[in-house]
Design an enzyme around this catalytic site. Structure first.
Site: not given
Lengths: 190, 279
Positions: A10, A37, A130
């Site tokens: 991310s 992401h 996540d």
């Protein structure tokens, strides 16, 4: 022997991914499947960026596409990416997981069920949690979990969350992750 | 046996129960995303396991409606994947404008976001009066929500952004009323939309269509079911009619690909080429 490697990243992930992929050589046979992401839809830019950093072919994963060895795939923006048992990709627009879509959790969990002990999962830098639940399933199905050392990650939360929930087989600085993947893939003198 | 393998058995039994007890066949849904949805359902309903879900589905008469609603196409957005609407506006609508009456089928309408988006697009093209939109779904609960056309106001910034990217000609606020934390789509948009129950798994052709929109539905189906549905679309379309699927979907793994011609390399808009009912 590792057949596939799933990667979740991310915040700070783009440069981490470039550095990771630079360490893989042409003989690397596992499929590499990445969730990064991103707030934008300009994902092709990321495909191009990673292509420049990698000797392996890089492309965006397509719905129903058979997964090739020695190929690097990126989840398309705004879709979850899943692996089906016949080693093909599936996409979904189901609700966000951990506020994100694509989510590493979704990729990791489906890949873990397919490849089991022949899977390695890598959790890189990121500012959310996540990937942690997916990482736990990867380990519980016999796969290998590599977590970037939170102390050197640009954003420590994601690797730290994975460590908390799943533990890890290897906690490594970024520059030692690619050598570990080569080793797990059975590459000589890695 | 690992929990995940026991869950696979439970999902298979649940699928069997839905089919035998209620006639819904999910056997040709893509397994990985279907399993996720079923497990999500277990969590959302605060149940302990898929087996408990199966028991309720078999013995509880009304429970099935909420199950079907949650297993049907997920909630969408107004003007989702806006570049597709640009293509429809610039490439498809000018072609359809020559027809005195235009039938449009939006398959898998969920809560109706796409049907209303289409109605707005057609109004702005001055064609809505000549159009009939059939918006179908296999969930009655979803259809009831679609009929209402009420969405959370917190989604408005996203809708506005989509509408702008879709090349919207007016203000999105002109088509809906914001009250408290809800948006209600105006009744005039609903005038030529028929919301109806249709199951792509088991139902057939119901009319002659000029344009079919079915975006992000095929991604949930296995190859045989995709082929069935695409065959259904082919047989429903007039010659030269249009099929629009999601930007990440393609016909390249399907047996009906040769009946369609890709309109633009960037966008999944296809034109039907082969004669209707061709083998």
């Amino acid at each position: 022997m590792m057949e596939a490697c799933v990667v979740g990243a991310s915040t700070g992930g783009v440069s981490a991914l470039r550095s990771l992929l630079r360490g893989l050589d042409k003989g690397f046979r596992p499929s590499v499947i990445i969730v990064q992401h991103t707030a934008t839809e300009g994902f092709n830019v990321l495909v191009d960026l990673l292509r420049d950093s990698c000797v392996l072919p890089v492309s965006e994963a397509q719905s129903r596409e058979p997964i090739q060895p020695g190929h690097v795939y990126l989840a398309p923006p705004r879709y979850h990416l899943l692996v089906e048992r016949q080693h093909r990709f599936a996409l979904s627009v189901d609700e966000r997981v951990c506020h994100v879509r694509p989510a590493a959790d979704v990729l990791f969990q489906s890949a873990a069920e397919v490849w089991r002990e022949r899977l390695a999962a890598v959790v890189l830098t990121g500012a959310n949690d996540d990937g942690a639940r997916g990482a736990a399933l990867v380990r519980s199905l016999g796969g290998t979990l590599i977590v970037q050392d939170p102390q050197e990650a640009e954003a420590p939360e994601m690797p730290a969350a994975a460590l908390r929930l799943a533990g890890a087989d290897h906690v490594l600085p970024l520059n030692r992750i690619a050598p570990m993947l080569l080793k797990l893939a059975g590459r000589a003198n890695a | 046996m690992h929990l995940t393998d026991r869950q696979d058995i439970e999902v298979a039994l649940f699928t069997e129960a839905l089919r035998k007890r209620h006639g819904y066949d999910f056997g040709q849904y893509a397994p990985a995303s279907f399993k996720r949805r079923v497990l999500g359902l277990v969590t959302a309903l605060h149940l302990r396991s898929v087996s408990e879900l199966t028991e309720r589905v078999i013995h509880d008469e009304t429970f099935i409606h909420s199950v079907i609603e949650r297993l049907s196409v997920p909630v969408s957005e107004l003007f989702r994947e806006p570049q597709t609407f640009v293509a429809l506006r610039e490439r498809v609508l000018p072609e359809l404008a020559s027809y005195p009456h235009i039938n449009i089928w939006q398959a898998g309408c969920a809560h109706g976001e796409e049907a209303y988006s289409m109605a707005i697009l057609l109004r702005e093209a001055g064609m809505y009066e000549r159009c009939q939109i059939y918006a179908t779904d296999f969930s009655d609960a979803a259809l009831a929500k679609a009929q209402e056309g009420i969405y959370p106001a917190r989604e408005m910034p996203l809708y506005l952004e989509n509408y702008r990217k879709a090349g919207g000609k007016a203000r999105l606020q002109d088509y809906c009323t914001e009250k408290y934390d809800l948006l209600k789509m105006h009744d005039e948009l609903r005038a030529n939309i028929t919301f109806a129950n249709h199951n792509l798994v088991s139902d057939g052709v119901f009319g002659e269509m000029h344009l079919i929109l079915c975006r992000n539905v095929l991604i949930y189906f296995t190859d045989p079911l995709q082929d069935r549905v695409l065959g259904l679309f082919r047989d429903s379309l007039v010659r030269g009619g249009y099929l629009c699927i999601g930007i990440k979907e393609s016909l390249s793994f399907s047996g009906v690909a040769s009946d369609f011609q890709l309109l633009s390399r960037e966008l999944p808009v296809f034109r039907r080429t082969a004669p209707r009912n061709a083998p």
